[in-house]
Design an enzyme around this catalytic site. Structure first.
Site, mmCIF file in Angstrom:
data_model
loop_
_atom_site.group_PDB
_atom_site.id
_atom_site.type_symbol
_atom_site.label_atom_id
_atom_site.label_comp_id
_atom_site.label_asym_id
_atom_site.label_seq_id
_atom_site.Cartn_x
_atom_site.Cartn_y
_atom_site.Cartn_z
ATOM 1 N N ALA A 11 -71.860 10.473 7.339
ATOM 2 C CA ALA A 11 -71.763 10.158 8.771
ATOM 3 C C ALA A 11 -72.255 11.371 9.566
ATOM 4 C CB ALA A 11 -70.324 9.820 9.131
ATOM 5 N N TRP A 12 -72.349 11.220 10.891
ATOM 6 C CA TRP A 12 -72.907 12.287 11.708
ATOM 7 C C TRP A 12 -71.886 13.246 12.283
ATOM 8 C CZ3 TRP A 12 -70.326 11.338 16.050
ATOM 9 C CH2 TRP A 12 -70.076 10.003 16.417
ATOM 10 N N ASN A 13 -70.594 12.935 12.100
ATOM 11 C CA ASN A 13 -69.619 13.758 12.834
ATOM 12 C C ASN A 13 -69.313 15.094 12.171
ATOM 13 O OD1 ASN A 13 -68.261 12.386 10.790
ATOM 14 N ND2 ASN A 13 -66.354 12.349 11.923
ATOM 15 N N GLY A 73 -63.460 4.214 8.736
ATOM 16 C CA GLY A 73 -62.898 4.496 10.061
ATOM 17 C C GLY A 73 -61.380 4.354 10.127
ATOM 18 N N VAL A 108 -66.412 1.042 8.993
ATOM 19 C CA VAL A 108 -65.969 -0.076 8.157
ATOM 20 C C VAL A 108 -67.089 -1.100 7.931
ATOM 21 C CG1 VAL A 108 -64.370 -2.027 8.010
ATOM 22 C CG2 VAL A 108 -63.526 0.235 8.662
ATOM 23 N N GLU A 149 -61.705 1.420 16.938
ATOM 24 C CA GLU A 149 -62.027 2.840 16.856
ATOM 25 C C GLU A 149 -63.001 3.189 17.978
ATOM 26 O OE1 GLU A 149 -64.551 4.153 13.554
ATOM 27 O OE2 GLU A 149 -63.075 5.717 13.159
ATOM 28 N N GLU A 194 -65.013 6.405 2.525
ATOM 29 C CA GLU A 194 -64.262 7.114 3.573
ATOM 30 C C GLU A 194 -64.663 6.489 4.894
ATOM 31 O OE1 GLU A 194 -61.973 9.299 3.317
ATOM 32 O OE2 GLU A 194 -62.138 9.990 1.254
ATOM 33 N N CYS A 248 -62.732 10.901 12.232
ATOM 34 C CA CYS A 248 -62.259 9.628 11.676
ATOM 35 C C CYS A 248 -60.741 9.534 11.616
ATOM 36 C CB CYS A 248 -62.827 9.441 10.285
ATOM 37 S SG CYS A 248 -62.496 10.851 9.222
ATOM 38 N N GLU A 255 -61.131 12.041 -1.358
ATOM 39 C CA GLU A 255 -61.881 13.276 -1.434
ATOM 40 C C GLU A 255 -60.866 14.414 -1.467
ATOM 41 O OE1 GLU A 255 -64.883 12.751 1.849
ATOM 42 O OE2 GLU A 255 -66.200 12.446 0.123
ATOM 43 N N THR A 270 -70.316 -0.706 7.759
ATOM 44 C CA THR A 270 -71.233 -0.154 6.762
ATOM 45 C C THR A 270 -70.550 -0.107 5.397
ATOM 46 O OG1 THR A 270 -72.294 1.178 8.456
ATOM 47 C CG2 THR A 270 -72.682 1.835 6.192
HETATM 48 P P1 NAD Z 1 -72.274 4.450 10.079
HETATM 49 O O1 NAD Z 1 -71.433 3.519 9.271
HETATM 50 O O2 NAD Z 1 -73.091 3.903 11.166
HETATM 51 O O3 NAD Z 1 -73.280 5.236 9.118
HETATM 52 C C1 NAD Z 1 -72.822 6.008 8.035
HETATM 53 C C2 NAD Z 1 -73.972 6.247 7.076
HETATM 54 O O4 NAD Z 1 -74.299 5.028 6.409
HETATM 55 C C3 NAD Z 1 -75.267 6.718 7.737
HETATM 56 O O5 NAD Z 1 -75.853 7.709 6.917
HETATM 57 C C4 NAD Z 1 -76.114 5.459 7.759
HETATM 58 O O6 NAD Z 1 -77.488 5.711 7.763
HETATM 59 C C5 NAD Z 1 -75.701 4.802 6.467
HETATM 60 N N1 NAD Z 1 -75.921 3.360 6.376
HETATM 61 C C6 NAD Z 1 -75.929 2.453 7.377
HETATM 62 N N2 NAD Z 1 -76.144 1.228 6.880
HETATM 63 C C7 NAD Z 1 -76.247 1.350 5.544
HETATM 64 C C8 NAD Z 1 -76.462 0.427 4.468
HETATM 65 N N3 NAD Z 1 -76.588 -0.887 4.686
HETATM 66 N N4 NAD Z 1 -76.520 0.913 3.206
HETATM 67 C C9 NAD Z 1 -76.366 2.229 2.964
HETATM 68 N N5 NAD Z 1 -76.174 3.148 3.938
HETATM 69 C C10 NAD Z 1 -76.108 2.703 5.213
HETATM 70 O O7 NAD Z 1 -71.258 5.570 10.593
HETATM 71 P P2 NAD Z 1 -71.551 6.755 11.621
HETATM 72 O O8 NAD Z 1 -71.704 6.154 12.969
HETATM 73 O O9 NAD Z 1 -72.596 7.639 11.073
HETATM 74 O O10 NAD Z 1 -70.179 7.574 11.559
HETATM 75 C C11 NAD Z 1 -69.038 7.232 12.262
HETATM 76 C C12 NAD Z 1 -68.091 6.442 11.394
HETATM 77 O O11 NAD Z 1 -67.790 7.175 10.220
HETATM 78 C C13 NAD Z 1 -66.759 6.186 12.056
HETATM 79 O O12 NAD Z 1 -66.334 4.871 11.810
HETATM 80 C C14 NAD Z 1 -65.829 7.167 11.374
HETATM 81 O O13 NAD Z 1 -64.483 6.794 11.388
HETATM 82 C C15 NAD Z 1 -66.380 7.209 10.008
HETATM 83 N N6 NAD Z 1 -65.981 8.449 9.339
HETATM 84 C C16 NAD Z 1 -65.059 8.394 8.336
HETATM 85 C C17 NAD Z 1 -64.640 9.563 7.720
HETATM 86 C C18 NAD Z 1 -63.622 9.536 6.623
HETATM 87 O O14 NAD Z 1 -63.537 10.503 5.882
HETATM 88 N N7 NAD Z 1 -62.824 8.498 6.472
HETATM 89 C C19 NAD Z 1 -65.178 10.785 8.119
HETATM 90 C C20 NAD Z 1 -66.126 10.804 9.137
HETATM 91 C C21 NAD Z 1 -66.524 9.619 9.746
#
Ligand code: NAD
Length: 480
Positions: free
Chosen positions: A150-152, A251, A229, A377, A249, A283, A454, A231
């Protein structure tokens, strides 16, 4: 400001470019300036990354664990030596203030490399007496693992995934978020400088389709995703096709419960940490803050005073405490939730405005369980405060969500603290603090928030498999 990497990808120990892939402009969130351009991985790049990982993994797994660990610990040292430059790059990539990236992002990644590098040599199987015969187990690597970030917390995520994976003898192909592609490339260089053999940590850039291409490849044994979730559902389903191992991991909408005997200053501080750190883009944030009625007015007063003092501004200025959100789309999304909360009757206590890419630290009171603000979220600096009367009520309301990432409780009553935590449906919990995620402690979610863990010793289980070996000590007693 330019932060152009040497090339888009890092494959088999070398920088790799293929401009046939669609371009991805990397924006510095604070100004919108283009600081780099990378290209999405083409099928050829994806293939090269997986092939090199596959080729390198067997020899790596055959090395003594202590040798693998030594390289990871060297990488941890290099991260610490380069800490200032890495933090600056992380700030450019994410917009998070230097004040945070200097202490949280890469330092936490270095901790993971040091921890798993040290831990792996003590991983052993068991021996099982069977009355003459016996059995033993080995913990073996899975093979090629795919990490999707993810980007955060882009660099922390890359380290949290690669450290246990590499420690256990796996190879990794990592795809950072298309929004924040830069940190993982630095990690690849650091691994090379630390002596990691080529092919064991590859970085390929791209949007979701590149991630999807990696997940379905038959060479892949495991997928670890950090993301939303929706994704997670897609990636989990695609991994299931090949019966691959997963770590998800995802949302959250975590509850932070504050009882009326809690230390008020600490509870206010924790609620702010749980909603405003990284401009709320965390998250595990405690975004549903349940406050017991007797202290609600005092809590909101103290919170408003402190929230209004938060310094927003240039993320590269060490005085800045909160930066912009990561993308304009994220700002729009967050403001949609703010407007929606007002429309549904929540009371705006402070904040609620945007200024370009910045969103003020925002607090809503009188939030009820059915409001969208209490259910979805937001991933921005928006805190929902909900009033409650008693323990049973708050526990059932806290659990009334499909998410289960994290939870926190503030109380001076220790028995109650453990009782409430015991009843909460969440993978990662805190008592009288919030959002601390030391590498020694397993991290992950329950319910829709995830699968697997993790960090901690638990993470090694998710990057390895058990081989059971039965040893026959006598003649074979065949019935025919
Ligand atoms: P996102 O789900 O949009 O993207 C996450 C990653 O998945 C990106 O690298 C994206 O390119 C990739 N992706 C998207 N579609 C895909 C597919 N069909 N197949 C394979 N890869 C795919 O999430 P985001 O906007 O980058 O990040 C924010 C989200 O991440 C929030 O919901 C946050 O809660 C969650 N997050 C969770 C944790 C944790 O440890 N639980 C930590 C940080 C962020």
């Amino acid at each position: 400001m330019i932060a152009q990497p040497k090339a888009s990808h890092f494959v088999n120990g070398c920088w790799m470019e293929d401009t046939a892939g669609a371009p991805i402009d990397v924006l510095y969130p604070a100004t919108g300036a283009v600081i780099a351009r990378v290209h999405e991985a083409t099928a050829a790049v994806i293939d090269a990354a997986l092939a090199s990982a596959k080729a390198a993994q067997t020899d790596w797994a055959a090395r003594k664990p202590v040798e693998r660990g030594r390289i990871l610990r060297r990488a941890a040292d290099l991260i610490r030596e380069r800490g200032d430059a890495l933090a600056r790059l992380e700030t450019l990539d994410t917009g998070k203030p230097l004040q945070e990236t200097l202490v949280a992002d890469w330092p936490s990644g270095a901790d993971a490399l040091e921890y798993f590098g040290g831990l792996v040599a003590s991983v052993t199987g068991e021996s099982i007496p069977l009355g003459g015969d016996f059995a033993y187990t080995l913990r073996e690597a899975l093979g090629v693992c795919v990490g999707i970030g993810a980007w955060n917390y882009p660099s922390q995520i890359a380290c949290w995934k690669s450290a246990p994976a590499l420690a256990m003898g796996n190879a990794m192909v990592f795809k950072p978020s298309e929004v924040t592609p830069l940190g993982a490339l630095e990690l690849a260089q650091i691994f090379m400088d630390a002596g990691l053999p080529a092919g064991l940590f590859n970085v390929v850039q791209g949007r979701g389709s590149v991630g999807a291409g990696l997940v379905k490849d038959p060479r892949v044994a495991k997928v670890s995703l950090t993301g939303s979730v929706p994704t997670g559902r897609k990636v989990y389903a695609a991994a299931a096709e090949g019966v691959r191992n997963v770590t998800m991991e995802l949302g959250g909408k975590s509850p932070l419960i504050i009882f009326d005997d809690a230390d008020l200053d600490s509870a206010v501080g924790a609620a702010m940490m749980a909603n405003f750190y990284s401009a709320g883009q965390v998250c595990s944030n405690g975004t549903r803050v349940f406050v017991q009625k007797a202290i609600l007015p005092a809590f909101l007063r103290a919170l408003a005073v402190r929230a209004e003092k938060i310094i927003l501004g240039d993320p590269l200025d060490m005085a800045t405490q909160m930066g912009p959100l990561v993308t304009a789309a994220q700002v729009d999304k967050v403001m949609g939730y703010v407007d929606g909360a007002v429309a549904q009757g929540a009371r705006l206590v402070t904040g609620g405005k945007r200024d370009g890419m910045f969103v003020q630290p925002t607090v809503f009171a009188d939030v009820t369980d059915d409001m969208i603000l209490a259910r979805e979220e937001v991933f921005g600096p928006v805190m929902a405060v909900l009033a409650f009367s008693d323990e049973d009520e708050v526990v059932s309301r806290a659990n009334d969500t499909d998410f289960g990432l994290a939870a926190g409780v503030f109380t001076a009553d220790l028995t109650r603290a453990h009782r409430v935590i015991g009843a909460l449906q969440a993978g990662t919990c805190w008592i009288n603090t919030y959002n601390l995620t030391p590498v020694e402690m397993p991290f992950g979610g329950a319910k829709l928030s995830g699968v697997g863990r993790e960090n901690g010793k638990a993470a090694l289980d998710y990057y390895s498999q058990i081989k059971s070996v039965y040893v026959g000590m006598g003649p074979v007693d065949a019935p025919y």
